[in-house]
Design a protein around this motif. Structure first.
Motif, PDB file in Angstrom:
ATOM      1  N   ASP A   1       0.670  -1.292  -0.089  1.00  0.00           N
ATOM      2  CA  ASP A   1       0.027  -0.095   0.075  1.00  0.00           C
ATOM      3  C   ASP A   1       0.983   1.213   0.133  1.00  0.00           C
ATOM      4  O   ASP A   1       0.850   2.071   1.047  1.00  0.00           O
TER       5      ASP A   1
ATOM      6  N   LYS B   1      -3.789   2.382  -3.996  1.00  0.00           N
ATOM      7  CA  LYS B   1      -5.248   2.766  -3.481  1.00  0.00           C
ATOM      8  C   LYS B   1      -5.829   3.526  -4.557  1.00  0.00           C
ATOM      9  O   LYS B   1      -7.112   3.675  -4.753  1.00  0.00           O
ATOM     10  N   ASN B   2      -5.068   4.310  -5.399  1.00  0.00           N
ATOM     11  CA  ASN B   2      -5.685   5.363  -6.510  1.00  0.00           C
ATOM     12  C   ASN B   2      -5.502   4.509  -7.917  1.00  0.00           C
ATOM     13  O   ASN B   2      -5.798   5.085  -8.900  1.00  0.00           O
ATOM     14  N   SER B   3      -5.249   3.501  -7.976  1.00  0.00           N
ATOM     15  CA  SER B   3      -5.260   2.556  -9.176  1.00  0.00           C
ATOM     16  C   SER B   3      -6.149   1.379  -9.223  1.00  0.00           C
ATOM     17  O   SER B   3      -6.734   1.133  -8.381  1.00  0.00           O
ATOM     18  N   SER B   4      -6.228   1.080 -10.315  1.00  0.00           N
ATOM     19  CA  SER B   4      -7.067  -0.118 -10.886  1.00  0.00           C
ATOM     20  C   SER B   4      -6.503  -1.288 -11.636  1.00  0.00           C
ATOM     21  O   SER B   4      -5.459  -0.905 -12.303  1.00  0.00           O
ATOM     22  N   PHE B   5      -7.132  -2.307 -11.587  1.00  0.00           N
ATOM     23  CA  PHE B   5      -6.723  -3.560 -12.611  1.00  0.00           C
ATOM     24  C   PHE B   5      -6.921  -2.927 -14.014  1.00  0.00           C
ATOM     25  O   PHE B   5      -7.860  -2.691 -14.395  1.00  0.00           O
TER      26      PHE B   5
ATOM     27  N   SER C   1      -9.957  -4.280 -16.183  1.00  0.00           N
ATOM     28  CA  SER C   1     -11.176  -3.702 -16.149  1.00  0.00           C
ATOM     29  C   SER C   1     -11.419  -2.763 -17.142  1.00  0.00           C
ATOM     30  O   SER C   1     -12.463  -2.947 -17.669  1.00  0.00           O
TER      31      SER C   1
ATOM     32  N   THR D   1     -14.116  -3.935 -20.387  1.00  0.00           N
ATOM     33  CA  THR D   1     -15.204  -3.149 -20.764  1.00  0.00           C
ATOM     34  C   THR D   1     -15.225  -2.398 -22.219  1.00  0.00           C
ATOM     35  O   THR D   1     -16.070  -1.559 -22.627  1.00  0.00           O
TER      36      THR D   1
ATOM     37  N   PHE E   1      -3.719  -9.872 -13.453  1.00  0.00           N
ATOM     38  CA  PHE E   1      -3.970  -9.000 -12.216  1.00  0.00           C
ATOM     39  C   PHE E   1      -2.504  -8.428 -11.670  1.00  0.00           C
ATOM     40  O   PHE E   1      -2.785  -7.751 -10.530  1.00  0.00           O
TER      41      PHE E   1
ATOM     42  N   ARG F   1      -1.950  -2.577 -13.519  1.00  0.00           N
ATOM     43  CA  ARG F   1      -2.422  -1.589 -12.976  1.00  0.00           C
ATOM     44  C   ARG F   1      -2.373  -0.331 -13.668  1.00  0.00           C
ATOM     45  O   ARG F   1      -1.346  -0.251 -14.608  1.00  0.00           O
ATOM     46  N   TYR F   2      -3.644   0.526 -13.508  1.00  0.00           N
ATOM     47  CA  TYR F   2      -3.404   1.932 -14.364  1.00  0.00           C
ATOM     48  C   TYR F   2      -3.882   2.787 -13.161  1.00  0.00           C
ATOM     49  O   TYR F   2      -4.585   2.628 -12.320  1.00  0.00           O
ATOM     50  N   GLN F   3      -3.331   4.048 -13.692  1.00  0.00           N
ATOM     51  CA  GLN F   3      -4.007   5.098 -13.181  1.00  0.00           C
ATOM     52  C   GLN F   3      -4.336   6.469 -13.904  1.00  0.00           C
ATOM     53  O   GLN F   3      -3.245   6.610 -14.867  1.00  0.00           O
TER      54      GLN F   3
END
Length: 128
Positions: free
Chosen positions: A24, A47-51, A54, A58, A84, A87-89
């Motif tokens: 983290d 915490k500000n990123s996503s896989f 996703s 979509t 997994f 990640r991206y931001q």
């Protein structure tokens, strides 16, 4: 739904791999604007990123788009064992009115973590 169009890949200089003691993390990261004039400063964090999958699932962006802009090899992006890891931001900066998509992963080895930046793309979003 929103479709992401890639304008260009941002040339990165300097450090692209960062050790961290915890997953983290918050890591300061700098890169220059798409026009090369303005230096952008951002914080890459778990915490500000996503896989990344996703965005792909979509239909906002494709593995082929990312491979074409040399984020990583297509085989890596399509490998289900690596899905997994990526990640991206998304970063928006008021001083240049551009939007950037940062790609990275977090690797763990014997309770030590590292973050590797794969690339930064200048993007536009279009509603479909």
């Amino acid at each position: 739904m929103t479709k992401i169009s890639i304008i260009k890949k941002i040339q990165l200089g300097g450090q692209r791999s960062f050790p961290t003691e915890i997953p983290d993390f918050e890591i300061p990261f700098n890169f220059y604007c798409g026009n090369g004039v303005i230096k952008h400063e951002t914080i890459i964090s778990f915490k500000n990123s996503s896989f990344l999958n996703s965005l792909i699932e979509t239909g906002q962006i494709t593995n082929k788009d990312l491979a074409q802009f040399h984020i990583t090899k297509l085989e890596n992006l399509e490998d289900p064992n690596r899905t997994f890891l990526y990640r991206y931001q998304i970063c928006n900066f008021k001083d240049c009115h551009n939007t950037y998509l940062l790609f990275f992963d977090i690797d763990e080895y014997r309770d030590y973590y590292s973050c590797f930046i794969y690339g930064v793309l200048q993007i536009e979003s279009h509603s479909l």
